[in-house]
Design a protein around this motif. Sequence first.
Motif, PDB file in Angstrom:
ATOM      1  N   GLN A  87      -5.777   7.690  -2.541  1.00  0.00           N
ATOM      2  CA  GLN A  87      -6.840   6.880  -3.128  1.00  0.00           C
ATOM      3  C   GLN A  87      -7.839   6.542  -2.035  1.00  0.00           C
ATOM      4  O   GLN A  87      -7.458   6.379  -0.875  1.00  0.00           O
ATOM      5  CB  GLN A  87      -6.282   5.590  -3.723  1.00  0.00           C
TER       6      GLN A  87
ATOM      7  N   ILE B   3     -10.981   3.887  -0.866  1.00  0.00           N
ATOM      8  CA  ILE B   3     -11.750   2.660  -1.062  1.00  0.00           C
ATOM      9  C   ILE B   3     -12.801   2.645   0.036  1.00  0.00           C
ATOM     10  O   ILE B   3     -12.475   2.766   1.214  1.00  0.00           O
ATOM     11  CB  ILE B   3     -10.865   1.401  -0.965  1.00  0.00           C
TER      12      ILE B   3
ATOM     13  N   ILE C  46      -9.040  -6.921   4.469  1.00  0.00           N
ATOM     14  CA  ILE C  46      -9.282  -6.082   3.295  1.00  0.00           C
ATOM     15  C   ILE C  46      -8.442  -6.627   2.151  1.00  0.00           C
ATOM     16  O   ILE C  46      -7.224  -6.719   2.260  1.00  0.00           O
ATOM     17  CB  ILE C  46      -8.894  -4.617   3.560  1.00  0.00           C
ATOM     18  N   GLN C  47      -9.096  -6.976   1.061  1.00  0.00           N
ATOM     19  CA  GLN C  47      -8.366  -7.427  -0.121  1.00  0.00           C
ATOM     20  C   GLN C  47      -8.146  -6.220  -1.019  1.00  0.00           C
ATOM     21  O   GLN C  47      -9.088  -5.564  -1.439  1.00  0.00           O
ATOM     22  CB  GLN C  47      -9.143  -8.514  -0.863  1.00  0.00           C
ATOM     23  N   MET C  48      -6.890  -5.922  -1.277  1.00  0.00           N
ATOM     24  CA  MET C  48      -6.526  -4.765  -2.076  1.00  0.00           C
ATOM     25  C   MET C  48      -6.430  -5.158  -3.550  1.00  0.00           C
ATOM     26  O   MET C  48      -6.217  -6.321  -3.875  1.00  0.00           O
ATOM     27  CB  MET C  48      -5.186  -4.202  -1.592  1.00  0.00           C
TER      28      MET C  48
ATOM     29  N   LEU D 273      -1.590  -3.280  -6.615  1.00  0.00           N
ATOM     30  CA  LEU D 273      -0.895  -2.706  -5.464  1.00  0.00           C
ATOM     31  C   LEU D 273       0.074  -3.696  -4.810  1.00  0.00           C
ATOM     32  O   LEU D 273       0.721  -3.356  -3.822  1.00  0.00           O
ATOM     33  CB  LEU D 273      -1.912  -2.219  -4.423  1.00  0.00           C
ATOM     34  N   LYS D 274       0.185  -4.890  -5.361  1.00  0.00           N
ATOM     35  CA  LYS D 274       1.122  -5.869  -4.803  1.00  0.00           C
ATOM     36  C   LYS D 274       2.522  -5.298  -4.774  1.00  0.00           C
ATOM     37  O   LYS D 274       2.947  -4.600  -5.696  1.00  0.00           O
ATOM     38  CB  LYS D 274       1.134  -7.142  -5.656  1.00  0.00           C
TER      39      LYS D 274
ATOM     40  N   LEU E 190       2.532   1.162   1.347  1.00  0.00           N
ATOM     41  CA  LEU E 190       1.312   1.951   1.510  1.00  0.00           C
ATOM     42  C   LEU E 190       1.201   2.493   2.928  1.00  0.00           C
ATOM     43  O   LEU E 190       1.648   1.854   3.877  1.00  0.00           O
ATOM     44  CB  LEU E 190       0.073   1.080   1.251  1.00  0.00           C
TER      45      LEU E 190
ATOM     46  N   ILE F 125      -1.916   3.350   5.326  1.00  0.00           N
ATOM     47  CA  ILE F 125      -3.356   3.083   5.347  1.00  0.00           C
ATOM     48  C   ILE F 125      -3.967   3.728   6.578  1.00  0.00           C
ATOM     49  O   ILE F 125      -3.466   3.582   7.684  1.00  0.00           O
ATOM     50  CB  ILE F 125      -3.630   1.571   5.331  1.00  0.00           C
TER      51      ILE F 125
END
Length: 58
Positions: free
Chosen positions: A10, A12, A26-28, A32-33, A37, A39
Amino acid sequence: MLIREKMQMQTIQLKTVLGEDGILQIQMPPELKHKSLEILIVFQFLLDSNSLHRWFKD
């Protein structure tokens, strides 16, 4: 039978200014909680209007 979630890359994209502490926040998305991940952060410097003015003035 074990059902796996679809695992696909994905993307962003955002523009931000780092604070004096140098911390990037960064607020996801909430869905996705509690997910594991991986990153990757790739950054590019942006020229603001003041930087552009100084560049063309010199």
